[in-house]
Design an enzyme around this catalytic site. Structure first.
Site, mmCIF file in Angstrom:
data_model
loop_
_atom_site.group_PDB
_atom_site.id
_atom_site.type_symbol
_atom_site.label_atom_id
_atom_site.label_comp_id
_atom_site.label_asym_id
_atom_site.label_seq_id
_atom_site.Cartn_x
_atom_site.Cartn_y
_atom_site.Cartn_z
ATOM 1 N N ASP A 76 0.906 -1.152 0.000
ATOM 2 C CA ASP A 76 0.000 0.000 0.000
ATOM 3 C C ASP A 76 0.940 1.195 0.000
ATOM 4 O O ASP A 76 1.557 1.497 1.033
ATOM 5 C CB ASP A 76 -0.888 -0.001 1.243
ATOM 6 C CG ASP A 76 -1.871 1.150 1.223
ATOM 7 O OD1 ASP A 76 -1.547 2.212 0.654
ATOM 8 O OD2 ASP A 76 -2.979 1.004 1.772
ATOM 9 N N HIS A 77 1.086 1.846 -1.147
ATOM 10 C CA HIS A 77 2.179 2.818 -1.252
ATOM 11 C C HIS A 77 2.009 3.989 -0.282
ATOM 12 O O HIS A 77 2.963 4.690 0.016
ATOM 13 C CB HIS A 77 2.374 3.296 -2.701
ATOM 14 C CG HIS A 77 1.355 4.266 -3.164
ATOM 15 N ND1 HIS A 77 0.164 3.894 -3.717
ATOM 16 C CD2 HIS A 77 1.345 5.615 -3.129
ATOM 17 C CE1 HIS A 77 -0.528 4.976 -4.008
ATOM 18 N NE2 HIS A 77 0.162 6.036 -3.673
ATOM 19 N N HIS A 132 -5.895 2.788 1.422
ATOM 20 C CA HIS A 132 -5.193 3.974 1.928
ATOM 21 C C HIS A 132 -5.860 4.610 3.160
ATOM 22 O O HIS A 132 -5.210 4.878 4.162
ATOM 23 C CB HIS A 132 -5.069 5.044 0.840
ATOM 24 C CG HIS A 132 -4.497 4.532 -0.447
ATOM 25 N ND1 HIS A 132 -3.477 3.612 -0.497
ATOM 26 C CD2 HIS A 132 -4.788 4.805 -1.735
ATOM 27 C CE1 HIS A 132 -3.171 3.346 -1.759
ATOM 28 N NE2 HIS A 132 -3.955 4.059 -2.525
#
Ligand SMILES: NC(=O)c1ccc[n+]([C@@H]2O[C@H](COP(=O)([O-])OP(=O)(O)OC[C@H]3O[C@@H](n4cnc5c(N)ncnc54)[C@H](OP(=O)(O)O)[C@@H]3O)[C@@H](O)[C@H]2O)c1
Length: 482
Positions: A173-174, A236
């Site tokens: 999950d960047h 996010h």
């Protein structure tokens, strides 16, 4: 710590957008910052009929960023379809040849591929014996989306675990790779002043906004299936919420941190379908204006059905049912084509218990704002006396700006790629975390399906549907960003 002596990064989907825009530049950054010890070879795998030379030429045309040429010069390519056994056999042969030449510290597989092929790729890797550790590590990074609901995420995890142990799996999950997101834990747990206040006794509520000004761009086919809730909120926003709400972990290490995050997700109240309309808002952007340019509505975008009811905006009111947070609402909102591109968390504290000064009611409550992007920083708003004979009060802001460090932080993909190379999974999501997040999203989806109403249209360039404002007004509150 450094990573990757004699390591190979195998990219499944090497001709795609993610590889070109994010992965190759991230590897180039790792080289430039000296975080790679020894060679990290990239092996691309995709369907197009290319060889090493033509693959390098393709990368040169599309990849931007300083230092990428050195990385590209060393890349290799294996042509194959994700469903073709022979492709994985070609890959296995090529990998052993490269390891004979350059060492075999380990292999990191990166799934930069359409999610519909994830299972084929797990099976292909497994059948060709590419996941077996022995000579060196074997790890896999899996991109989002990880499933489209709890059921599909569970079956994806089952397929994945047929081939890899959980300790080999890095679900990315960047957002967790962003400096300012990691700073949430530092702010909370390396400072003495916040933690005593960080609970229902002092915090009124929390807001999390992840706003995009872009529309659906070229991702309409995927987006028509996913929507804002699955695309952004499941990962996010819920990840940001766990970092704000978690208990202090016993150590800053992978399982200790993730144990606490998963407890938050499990403590989120799952609304009954009939309560969902009261606690959530679904919106879809219509025509409007962004940066003084007219932009089309979602239903006018290419590859979007003219009567699509897919949400491009979601707002939720969630409750974490535990001792720390009982009664403190968490308002989450995300959307496309909003007034500005910004991600921010604001923690609003309760007002002083007694009003001592005239016109004190005009002061805003104290708000701690964590700005995640762009313009990264932290602001604390407080009431202050305006100089002069009278007691006049005004809101002022104490400001910390990330620019104060004088150098840009590490790019999220660079950070996460580095962590996967050294085997640190603290900033990656674990199986139970992903599934618990889907449990929350599924509860909302069930309510929306039962509701059978169209999403509320909001003009592009606005802050979303009016009902999202009402969600807070109803509780006597308002969005800080508006
Ligand atoms: N792009 C982003 O910014 C972004 C951000 C977050 C997450 N992601 C995730 O990252 C993944 C990749 O996204 P993307 O935007 O890079 O996708 P993309 O541009 O469509 O690239 C897909 C890649 O998969 C290859 N491919 C497709 N079908 C294949 C097959 N049957 N056999 C072998 N190769 C095949 C394509 O190669 P050929 O064209 O040569 O067939 C291409 O290299 C997705 O899971 C996406 O959700 C992307």
């Amino acid at each position: 710590m450094t990573a990757s002596e004699g390591t190979i990064l195998v990219v499944f989907g090497a001709t795609g957008d993610l590889t070109h825009r994010k992965l190759i530049p991230a590897v180039a950054d790792l080289h430039r910052t000296g975080l790679l010890k020894g060679p990290l070879r990239i092996v691309g795998y995709a369907r197009q009929d290319l060889d090493d030379e033509s693959f390098r030429a393709l990368l040169k045309q599309t990849v931007e960023g300083e230092g990428t040429n050195a990385v590209i010069a060393d890349t290799c390519y294996v042509q194959g379809d994700f469903r073709e056994k022979a492709g994985y056999e070609r890959l296995a042969k090529r990998l052993s040849e490269l390891e004979k030449e350059g060492g075999s510290a380990g292999r990191l597989y990166y799934l930069a591929a359409p999610p519909s092929f994830y299972t084929d790729i797990f099976q292909g890797i497994g059948a060709a014996g590419l996941a077996k550790e022995g000579e060196g590590f074997r790890r896999i990074i899996v991109e989002k989306p990880f499933g489209r609901d709890l059921e599909t995420a569970e079956s994806l995890n089952t397929e994945l675990h047929q081939v890899f142990q959980e300790s080999q799996v890095f679900r990315i999950d960047h957002y967790l790779g962003k400096e300012t997101v990691q700073n949430i834990l530092v702010l909370r747990f390396a400072n003495g002043i916040f933690e005593p206040l960080w609970n229902r006794n002092y915090i009124d509520h929390v807001q999390i906004t992840v706003a995009e000004s872009l529309g659906v761009e070229h991702r309409a086919r995927y987006y028509e299936e996913a929507g804002a809730l699955r695309d952004m909120l499941q990962n996010h926003l819920l990840q940001l919420m766990t970092l704000i709400a978690m208990e202090p972990p016993v150590a800053f290490e992978a399982d200790a941190v993730r144990n606490e995050k998963v407890k938050v997700l499990r403590a989120i109240h799952l609304p009954a379908p009939e309560d969902v309309p009261r606690l959530t808002v679904r919106g879809q952007y219509g025509r409007g204006e962004i940066d003084q340019q007219q932009v089309p509505g979602y239903r006018q975008e290419p590859d979007v059905a003219a009567n699509s009811n897919r949400e491009t905006f979601a707002a939720l009111k969630l409750q974490v049912e535990n001792w720390r947070w009982a009664g403190v609402p968490f308002y989450l909102r995300t959307g496309k084509r909003l007034a500005q591109r910004t991600s921010e968390i604001s923690v609003q504290f309760q007002r002083a218990p007694q009003r001592m000064f005239a016109r004190e009611a005009r002061l805003k409550p104290n708000v701690l704002r964590l700005r995640i992007q762009p313009d990264e920083g932290i602001t604390l708003s407080v009431g202050a006396k305006v100089p002069g004979m009278k007691i006049e009060l005004r809101d002022v802001e104490m400001e910390f700006d990330y620019d104060a460090f004088g150098h840009p932080g590490t790019d999220a993909y660079e950070r996460l790629l580095h962590d996967a190379l050294i085997g640190d999974s603290t900033l990656f999501t674990r199986k139970d975390e992903v599934e618990s997040a889907w449990r929350v999203v599924d509860a909302i989806e069930r309510g929306w399906q039962q509701e059978e109403t169209a999403p509320e249209i909001y003009p592009a360039g606005s802050w979303g549907p009016e009902s999202a404002d009402e969600l807070l007004h109803h509780d006597g509150r308002r969005w800080h960003l508006r």
